[in-house]
Write a protein that holds these residues in place. Sequence first.
Motif, PDB file in Angstrom:
ATOM      1  N   CYS A 100       0.859  -1.182   0.000  1.00 45.10           N
ATOM      2  CA  CYS A 100       0.000   0.000   0.000  1.00 45.10           C
ATOM      3  C   CYS A 100       0.897   1.234   0.000  1.00 45.10           C
ATOM      4  O   CYS A 100       1.768   1.376   0.864  1.00 45.10           O
ATOM      5  CB  CYS A 100      -0.907  -0.020   1.231  1.00 45.10           C
ATOM      6  N   ASN A 101       0.697   2.131  -0.980  1.00 45.09           N
ATOM      7  CA  ASN A 101       1.447   3.388  -1.061  1.00 45.09           C
ATOM      8  C   ASN A 101       2.959   3.184  -1.023  1.00 45.09           C
ATOM      9  O   ASN A 101       3.691   3.988  -0.443  1.00 45.09           O
ATOM     10  CB  ASN A 101       1.025   4.336   0.067  1.00 45.09           C
ATOM     11  N   CYS A 105       4.108  -5.171   3.268  1.00 48.82           N
ATOM     12  CA  CYS A 105       3.977  -5.877   4.542  1.00 48.82           C
ATOM     13  C   CYS A 105       4.376  -7.329   4.337  1.00 48.82           C
ATOM     14  O   CYS A 105       3.826  -8.019   3.476  1.00 48.82           O
ATOM     15  CB  CYS A 105       2.545  -5.784   5.071  1.00 48.82           C
ATOM     16  N   TYR A 150      -4.428   1.281   4.461  1.00 50.23           N
ATOM     17  CA  TYR A 150      -4.226   2.686   4.830  1.00 50.23           C
ATOM     18  C   TYR A 150      -5.572   3.397   4.899  1.00 50.23           C
ATOM     19  O   TYR A 150      -6.459   3.157   4.073  1.00 50.23           O
ATOM     20  CB  TYR A 150      -3.339   3.359   3.777  1.00 50.23           C
ATOM     21  N   TYR A 157      -1.630   3.824   8.814  1.00 52.41           N
ATOM     22  CA  TYR A 157      -1.478   2.495   8.240  1.00 52.41           C
ATOM     23  C   TYR A 157      -1.739   1.462   9.325  1.00 52.41           C
ATOM     24  O   TYR A 157      -1.312   1.640  10.479  1.00 52.41           O
ATOM     25  CB  TYR A 157      -0.069   2.300   7.665  1.00 52.41           C
ATOM     26  N   LYS A 158      -2.419   0.384   8.943  1.00 54.92           N
ATOM     27  CA  LYS A 158      -2.776  -0.621   9.932  1.00 54.92           C
ATOM     28  C   LYS A 158      -2.554  -2.028   9.380  1.00 54.92           C
ATOM     29  O   LYS A 158      -2.710  -2.260   8.174  1.00 54.92           O
ATOM     30  CB  LYS A 158      -4.238  -0.479  10.374  1.00 54.92           C
ATOM     31  N   THR A 183      -1.661  -0.379  14.684  1.00 57.31           N
ATOM     32  CA  THR A 183      -1.509   0.884  13.969  1.00 57.31           C
ATOM     33  C   THR A 183      -0.039   1.260  13.951  1.00 57.31           C
ATOM     34  O   THR A 183       0.590   1.325  15.015  1.00 57.31           O
ATOM     35  CB  THR A 183      -2.331   1.998  14.638  1.00 57.31           C
ATOM     36  N   PRO A 356       8.160   3.729   6.757  1.00 59.56           N
ATOM     37  CA  PRO A 356       7.291   3.093   7.759  1.00 59.56           C
ATOM     38  C   PRO A 356       7.653   3.483   9.177  1.00 59.56           C
ATOM     39  O   PRO A 356       6.838   3.380  10.089  1.00 59.56           O
ATOM     40  CB  PRO A 356       7.500   1.594   7.517  1.00 59.56           C
ATOM     41  N   CYS A 359       5.627   6.688  10.023  1.00 56.20           N
ATOM     42  CA  CYS A 359       4.155   6.630  10.014  1.00 56.20           C
ATOM     43  C   CYS A 359       3.638   6.683  11.438  1.00 56.20           C
ATOM     44  O   CYS A 359       4.153   6.042  12.348  1.00 56.20           O
ATOM     45  CB  CYS A 359       3.687   5.334   9.336  1.00 56.20           C
TER      46      CYS A 359
END
Length: 360
Positions: A100-101, A105, A150, A157-158, A183, A356, A359
């Motif tokens: 994501c973005n 992960c 996100y 972001y989670k 989170t 990351p 974030c």
Amino acid sequence: MRDLPYEIFTNIFSRLSIKSLFQFRCVCKTWRDLLTDPHFIKQQLNRSSETNISNPNLILNCGSNLCHVLYSIHNGTWDDKPVKLDLPFKLSNIGIVGSCNGLVCLLGFSRVYDVIVWNPFTRDFNKLPYAPLKFPGRTVSRFPVMGFGYSPSKDVYKVIRVIYFHVDRTWSSSCSSLVQVHTLGSDSWRRIGEIPFEIRDWLSGVFVNGALHWIAIRSSRPDTIVSFDVGNEKFRKMPQPYFGDDGFQSKLEVLGGFLCMICTYYDNRVKIWVMKDYGVKESWIKQFSISQPMVIGNFKCLKPLGFTKSGEILLEMHDRKLVLYDPERKIFRNFTIRGVPDWSEAGAFIGTLISPEACS
């Protein structure tokens, strides 16, 4: 360059490829400060998403190793050789949860589950805290269902983790669930209760429109699309297309930024449906149908990775091989990246400068 207004300077830089931006951070302190500024990083991300300048790259999972191929799906070009990624962390039996973005992960599973959110370009990473699972009584649990997404409204972001378990150590006993959310920027996992659906298999969630999506089952057919809103952390059912027939297995993917459902029929046909207007049942359209050519193999694990400039679709097949499919002429052709094993698992992601670690 120093005489250019800041707005023009950032406008020019936000149009460059992520590979160039990463190199330009080493030119001088002024450029480094600009390219690490949160405002510019978000501007570059927004422009990449809106204009598709930063086309999806491929990341290839070769078991215990990851390779990065700077392949532009849209332009149909790639570097001569894939780059073996020198991971700044150790993981065994790597699985790709999602991207994501520009953040990827990863899940490492051996005796414990390690979860890491990582930017392959900047090499920054965030290793999530270990959270031992505690179940009531004598239980047996399945492999966790994972998801990474996100929330634009909350700018967070989670990572979500769903564990299904059976009491009394018997698979025939009643099934319960444990849902946890982490989170990025926090120091712990939060338990948010149970999920009223049973997610099939252990597939990672498909992230579209600020929500994660899975195929789930209840006590009766048909299967259900269940979504998890990353912002408000609520589960809900999603409308499905009207198929008009049955006798197929379904899975969810993303195609062209839209949620899509891949229906694999028992007579070796595939139909791909796309939800053009998110959340609207009537907006499901049948994008195309594919009949199985014997030279390609079956479609059990087919995954679309994106469109090329000519309109072909890059697909990952059941044996992890890549093929290009022309929906107009209904023709397949093999797609080979030199130096990469045929059995690599492929995932697509865009390149950004998001860290990351930063974030919150």
